[in-house]
Design an enzyme around this catalytic site. Structure first.
Site, short mmCIF file in Angstrom:
data_model
loop_
_atom_site.label_atom_id
_atom_site.label_comp_id
_atom_site.label_asym_id
_atom_site.label_seq_id
_atom_site.Cartn_x
_atom_site.Cartn_y
_atom_site.Cartn_z
N ASP A 29 0.85 -1.19 0.00
CA ASP A 29 0.00 0.00 0.00
C ASP A 29 0.89 1.24 0.00
O ASP A 29 1.88 1.31 0.71
CB ASP A 29 -0.92 -0.01 1.22
CG ASP A 29 -2.08 0.96 1.08
OD1 ASP A 29 -3.23 0.51 0.95
OD2 ASP A 29 -1.83 2.19 1.08
N HIS A 45 -10.67 -7.15 -13.69
CA HIS A 45 -11.31 -6.03 -13.01
C HIS A 45 -12.70 -6.41 -12.49
O HIS A 45 -13.60 -6.72 -13.26
CB HIS A 45 -11.43 -4.81 -13.93
CG HIS A 45 -12.06 -3.64 -13.24
ND1 HIS A 45 -11.33 -2.66 -12.61
CD2 HIS A 45 -13.36 -3.32 -13.02
CE1 HIS A 45 -12.15 -1.77 -12.06
NE2 HIS A 45 -13.39 -2.15 -12.29
N GLY A 92 -16.32 2.71 3.04
CA GLY A 92 -15.10 3.51 2.89
C GLY A 92 -14.21 3.09 1.73
O GLY A 92 -13.03 3.45 1.69
N HIS A 97 -11.74 -1.18 -7.53
CA HIS A 97 -11.22 -2.46 -8.04
C HIS A 97 -10.98 -3.28 -6.78
O HIS A 97 -10.17 -2.85 -5.92
CB HIS A 97 -9.93 -2.22 -8.85
CG HIS A 97 -9.32 -3.45 -9.46
ND1 HIS A 97 -8.96 -3.52 -10.80
CD2 HIS A 97 -8.99 -4.65 -8.92
CE1 HIS A 97 -8.44 -4.72 -11.06
NE2 HIS A 97 -8.44 -5.43 -9.92
N HIS A 99 -9.98 -5.08 -3.64
CA HIS A 99 -8.65 -5.28 -3.05
C HIS A 99 -8.82 -5.77 -1.62
O HIS A 99 -9.64 -5.25 -0.87
CB HIS A 99 -7.82 -4.00 -3.11
CG HIS A 99 -8.53 -2.77 -2.66
ND1 HIS A 99 -9.45 -2.12 -3.46
CD2 HIS A 99 -8.49 -2.09 -1.49
CE1 HIS A 99 -9.92 -1.07 -2.80
NE2 HIS A 99 -9.37 -1.04 -1.59
N HIS A 101 -7.06 -5.97 1.87
CA HIS A 101 -5.97 -5.41 2.67
C HIS A 101 -5.41 -6.50 3.60
O HIS A 101 -6.18 -7.14 4.32
CB HIS A 101 -6.48 -4.29 3.57
CG HIS A 101 -6.95 -3.04 2.88
ND1 HIS A 101 -6.20 -1.89 2.79
CD2 HIS A 101 -8.11 -2.77 2.26
CE1 HIS A 101 -6.88 -0.95 2.16
NE2 HIS A 101 -8.05 -1.45 1.83
#
Ligand code: 5GP
Ligand code: ZN
Length: 107
Positions: A29, A45, A92, A97, A99, A101
């Protein structure tokens, strides 16, 4: 294509890539909130978890397994870590696309 993560996939934008295969790519990140903060994304995508279809289940499982392997290799597995999908406006989500975390290295 305006999507910044697709640009990273296509190597049109630089990123600190930590893992890549035919289906997924993982990179650090740009604005980490912990010592380990990696984003794991599908190369195809898909905008959001909201848009996942039944046939995407294997790919989504692969995102989680990829994050798990990176966590193991980063040495954070013993103490634990966070896996997070932000979904949509209230969730949020800022990049449209999908992702995952991986956040670790601090409590
Ligand atoms: P979201 O809020 O959508 O769940 O998370 C988007 C994440 O993408 C944020 O943590 C942000 O720091 C990261 N990010 C946004 N643009 C870039 C970029 O161009 N490169 C990298 N490596 N990360 C980015
Ligand atoms: Zn994209």
């Amino acid at each position: 294509m305006e999507c910044i993560f697709c640009k990273i996939i296509n190597k049109e934008l630089p990123a600190d890539i930590v893992f890549e295969d035919d289906d997924v790519i993982a990179f650090n990140d740009i604005n980490p909130i912990a010592p380990v903060h990696v984003l794991v994304i599908p190369k195809r995508h898909i905008s959001s978890v909201v848009d996942i279809k039944s046939e995407d289940s294997d790919l989504m499982g692969k995102l989680i397994f990829t994050a798990k392997k990176i966590a193991d290799n980063s040495g954070v597995s013993q103490k634990g870590y966070k896996l997070l999908f932000r979904v949509g406006k209230d969730g949020g989500q800022e990049v449209q696309h999908i992702h995952l975390h991986l956040i670790g290295g601090k409590k």
